[in-house]
Design a protein around this motif. Structure first.
Motif, PDB file in Angstrom:
ATOM      1  N   SER A   1       5.471  -0.981  -7.128  1.00 39.23           N
ATOM      2  CA  SER A   1       3.684  -1.748  -6.029  1.00 39.23           C
ATOM      3  C   SER A   1       3.460  -0.256  -5.667  1.00 39.23           C
ATOM      4  O   SER A   1       2.216  -0.861  -5.257  1.00 39.23           O
ATOM      5  CB  SER A   1       4.663  -2.932  -5.266  1.00 39.23           C
ATOM      6  OG  SER A   1       5.144  -4.318  -6.069  1.00 39.23           O
ATOM      7  N   ARG A   2       3.824   0.322  -5.483  1.00 36.94           N
ATOM      8  CA  ARG A   2       2.861   1.148  -4.806  1.00 36.94           C
ATOM      9  C   ARG A   2       2.643   2.402  -5.758  1.00 36.94           C
ATOM     10  O   ARG A   2       1.551   3.877  -5.036  1.00 36.94           O
ATOM     11  CB  ARG A   2       4.673   1.993  -3.591  1.00 36.94           C
ATOM     12  CG  ARG A   2       5.336   1.523  -2.606  1.00 36.94           C
ATOM     13  CD  ARG A   2       5.844   2.799  -2.283  1.00 36.94           C
ATOM     14  NE  ARG A   2       6.819   2.051  -0.848  1.00 36.94           N
ATOM     15  CZ  ARG A   2       6.246   1.191   0.583  1.00 36.94           C
ATOM     16  NH1 ARG A   2       4.901   2.025   0.694  1.00 36.94           N
ATOM     17  NH2 ARG A   2       6.769   0.900   0.914  1.00 36.94           N
ATOM     18  N   THR A   3       2.756   2.567  -6.973  1.00 35.44           N
ATOM     19  CA  THR A   3       1.659   3.176  -7.339  1.00 35.44           C
ATOM     20  C   THR A   3       0.338   2.682  -7.793  1.00 35.44           C
ATOM     21  O   THR A   3      -0.394   2.991  -8.550  1.00 35.44           O
ATOM     22  CB  THR A   3       2.173   2.991  -9.248  1.00 35.44           C
ATOM     23  OG1 THR A   3       2.071   1.701  -9.629  1.00 35.44           O
ATOM     24  CG2 THR A   3       4.078   3.848  -9.115  1.00 35.44           C
ATOM     25  N   LEU A   4       0.488   1.301  -7.529  1.00 34.71           N
ATOM     26  CA  LEU A   4      -0.927   0.803  -7.586  1.00 34.71           C
ATOM     27  C   LEU A   4      -2.097   0.767  -6.383  1.00 34.71           C
ATOM     28  O   LEU A   4      -1.430   1.674  -4.932  1.00 34.71           O
ATOM     29  CB  LEU A   4      -0.869  -0.927  -7.105  1.00 34.71           C
ATOM     30  CG  LEU A   4      -0.063  -1.165  -8.219  1.00 34.71           C
ATOM     31  CD1 LEU A   4       0.071  -3.013  -8.216  1.00 34.71           C
ATOM     32  CD2 LEU A   4      -0.817  -0.889 -10.193  1.00 34.71           C
ATOM     33  N   SER A   5      -3.242   1.184  -6.607  1.00 33.18           N
ATOM     34  CA  SER A   5      -4.045   1.401  -5.186  1.00 33.18           C
ATOM     35  C   SER A   5      -4.290   0.029  -4.506  1.00 33.18           C
ATOM     36  O   SER A   5      -3.643  -0.847  -4.757  1.00 33.18           O
ATOM     37  CB  SER A   5      -5.596   1.969  -6.006  1.00 33.18           C
ATOM     38  OG  SER A   5      -5.586   0.414  -5.339  1.00 33.18           O
ATOM     39  N   GLU A   6      -4.630   0.450  -3.504  1.00 36.56           N
ATOM     40  CA  GLU A   6      -4.728  -0.808  -2.264  1.00 36.56           C
ATOM     41  C   GLU A   6      -5.643  -1.990  -2.860  1.00 36.56           C
ATOM     42  O   GLU A   6      -5.427  -2.992  -2.667  1.00 36.56           O
ATOM     43  CB  GLU A   6      -5.338  -0.829  -0.655  1.00 36.56           C
ATOM     44  CG  GLU A   6      -5.460  -1.590  -0.200  1.00 36.56           C
ATOM     45  CD  GLU A   6      -5.992  -0.624   1.294  1.00 36.56           C
ATOM     46  OE1 GLU A   6      -6.515  -1.423   1.968  1.00 36.56           O
ATOM     47  OE2 GLU A   6      -5.226   0.323   1.329  1.00 36.56           O
ATOM     48  N   ALA A   7      -6.989  -1.233  -3.179  1.00 44.33           N
ATOM     49  CA  ALA A   7      -7.508  -2.919  -3.909  1.00 44.33           C
ATOM     50  C   ALA A   7      -6.781  -3.314  -5.522  1.00 44.33           C
ATOM     51  O   ALA A   7      -6.742  -4.164  -5.644  1.00 44.33           O
ATOM     52  CB  ALA A   7      -8.743  -1.592  -5.084  1.00 44.33           C
ATOM     53  N   GLU A   8      -6.320  -2.462  -6.117  1.00 49.60           N
ATOM     54  CA  GLU A   8      -4.970  -3.112  -7.599  1.00 49.60           C
ATOM     55  C   GLU A   8      -4.294  -4.256  -6.759  1.00 49.60           C
ATOM     56  O   GLU A   8      -4.107  -4.836  -7.665  1.00 49.60           O
ATOM     57  CB  GLU A   8      -4.061  -1.911  -8.034  1.00 49.60           C
ATOM     58  CG  GLU A   8      -5.019  -1.198  -8.697  1.00 49.60           C
ATOM     59  CD  GLU A   8      -4.963   0.016 -10.010  1.00 49.60           C
ATOM     60  OE1 GLU A   8      -5.480   0.267 -10.659  1.00 49.60           O
ATOM     61  OE2 GLU A   8      -4.207   0.732  -9.085  1.00 49.60           O
ATOM     62  N   ASN A   9      -4.104  -3.395  -5.707  1.00 50.78           N
ATOM     63  CA  ASN A   9      -3.123  -4.937  -4.559  1.00 50.78           C
ATOM     64  C   ASN A   9      -3.299  -5.610  -4.930  1.00 50.78           C
ATOM     65  O   ASN A   9      -2.822  -6.779  -4.458  1.00 50.78           O
ATOM     66  CB  ASN A   9      -2.170  -3.998  -4.028  1.00 50.78           C
ATOM     67  CG  ASN A   9      -0.501  -3.547  -3.775  1.00 50.78           C
ATOM     68  OD1 ASN A   9       0.591  -3.539  -4.544  1.00 50.78           O
ATOM     69  ND2 ASN A   9      -0.266  -1.368  -3.984  1.00 50.78           N
ATOM     70  N   ALA A  10      -4.273  -5.814  -4.101  1.00 51.78           N
ATOM     71  CA  ALA A  10      -5.130  -6.591  -3.419  1.00 51.78           C
ATOM     72  C   ALA A  10      -5.085  -7.840  -4.676  1.00 51.78           C
ATOM     73  O   ALA A  10      -5.039  -9.471  -4.772  1.00 51.78           O
ATOM     74  CB  ALA A  10      -6.388  -6.830  -3.438  1.00 51.78           C
ATOM     75  N   VAL A  11      -5.863  -7.374  -5.767  1.00 54.88           N
ATOM     76  CA  VAL A  11      -6.077  -7.776  -7.040  1.00 54.88           C
ATOM     77  C   VAL A  11      -4.182  -8.381  -7.612  1.00 54.88           C
ATOM     78  O   VAL A  11      -4.296  -9.340  -8.013  1.00 54.88           O
ATOM     79  CB  VAL A  11      -6.014  -7.663  -8.367  1.00 54.88           C
ATOM     80  CG1 VAL A  11      -6.180  -8.117  -9.639  1.00 54.88           C
ATOM     81  CG2 VAL A  11      -7.835  -6.742  -7.946  1.00 54.88           C
ATOM     82  N   VAL A  12      -3.405  -7.848  -7.677  1.00 55.46           N
ATOM     83  CA  VAL A  12      -2.379  -7.830  -7.896  1.00 55.46           C
ATOM     84  C   VAL A  12      -1.857  -9.681  -7.417  1.00 55.46           C
ATOM     85  O   VAL A  12      -0.597 -10.647  -7.561  1.00 55.46           O
ATOM     86  CB  VAL A  12      -0.910  -7.246  -8.209  1.00 55.46           C
ATOM     87  CG1 VAL A  12      -0.491  -8.118  -8.510  1.00 55.46           C
ATOM     88  CG2 VAL A  12      -1.656  -5.846  -9.365  1.00 55.46           C
ATOM     89  N   ARG A  13      -2.258  -9.295  -5.722  1.00 53.48           N
ATOM     90  CA  ARG A  13      -1.176 -10.058  -4.681  1.00 53.48           C
ATOM     91  C   ARG A  13      -2.328 -11.490  -5.283  1.00 53.48           C
ATOM     92  O   ARG A  13      -1.435 -13.223  -5.212  1.00 53.48           O
ATOM     93  CB  ARG A  13      -1.202  -9.919  -3.872  1.00 53.48           C
ATOM     94  CG  ARG A  13       0.142  -9.195  -3.394  1.00 53.48           C
ATOM     95  CD  ARG A  13       0.225  -8.712  -1.354  1.00 53.48           C
ATOM     96  NE  ARG A  13      -1.769  -8.565  -0.892  1.00 53.48           N
ATOM     97  CZ  ARG A  13      -2.154  -7.123  -1.611  1.00 53.48           C
ATOM     98  NH1 ARG A  13      -1.029  -6.036  -1.324  1.00 53.48           N
ATOM     99  NH2 ARG A  13      -3.011  -6.723  -0.465  1.00 53.48           N
ATOM    100  N   ASP A  14      -3.542 -11.810  -5.530  1.00 53.59           N
ATOM    101  CA  ASP A  14      -4.593 -13.142  -5.480  1.00 53.59           C
ATOM    102  C   ASP A  14      -3.982 -13.741  -6.473  1.00 53.59           C
ATOM    103  O   ASP A  14      -3.679 -14.509  -6.833  1.00 53.59           O
ATOM    104  CB  ASP A  14      -5.744 -12.400  -5.543  1.00 53.59           C
ATOM    105  CG  ASP A  14      -6.971 -13.506  -5.839  1.00 53.59           C
ATOM    106  OD1 ASP A  14      -6.607 -14.162  -5.104  1.00 53.59           O
ATOM    107  OD2 ASP A  14      -7.266 -13.827  -6.786  1.00 53.59           O
TER     108      ASP A  14
END
Length: 151
Positions: A123-136
């Motif tokens: 998860s930490r390899t993802l950008s903040e924006a990518e993390n937001a998309v994945v969480r959604d």
């Protein structure tokens, strides 16, 4: 080609990736349970009670997908092993809730920690924006999977 096969051929590859995650999760749970001499339902019961808090044996059985008698057997076995405890309600002495013990919390933390740390590293390899998309995305997938749940 039958209708079911045709429908499967139209499924998005991401949907199959979600299926693969679900299968890997089941396999991981089985391996982790085996590592502490439990079965998958035992470890899942601890995880459910840790996540959702105390619940009655019938509700626990429903969440595990097992019958009432099987849930009672599981709770009896896990209580005898020191992982679960039955607690009577203060307001209705007929009601009993099942809760995890400190021993169960310790075992669960030890068995889950390596997997959680590895997942967190991904998860930490993802950008903040990518993390937001994945969480959604995962929240919407979870909502779909919980549709029709009685609990």
């Amino acid at each position: 080609m039958d209708e079911n096969q045709a429908a499967l051929e139209r499924v998005n590859e991401t949907t199959f990736a979600v299926r693969d995650v679900i299968e890997a999760s089941r396999d991981l749970m089985a391996r982790m349970a085996k590592s502490v001499d439990m079965n998958a339902n035992d470890l899942t019961a601890i995880a459910l009670l840790n996540h959702h808090g105390p619940m009655g044996p019938v509700e626990l059985g429903r969440r595990l997908g097992i019958s009432g008698p099987s849930a009672t057997t599981l709770v009896d076995r896990m209580e005898q092993a020191g992982y679960l405890a039955r607690v009577r309600s203060d307001t209705d002495r007929r009601r009993v809730a099942v809760t995890v013990t400190e021993q169960a919390r310790t075992v669960a933390a030890a068995v889950w920690r390596p997997a959680i740390e590895k997942l967190d590293a991904v998860s930490r390899t993802l950008s903040e924006a990518e993390n937001a998309v994945v969480r959604d995305f995962l929240a919407r997938i979870t909502a779909v999977m919980n549709e029709g749940r009685e609990l």
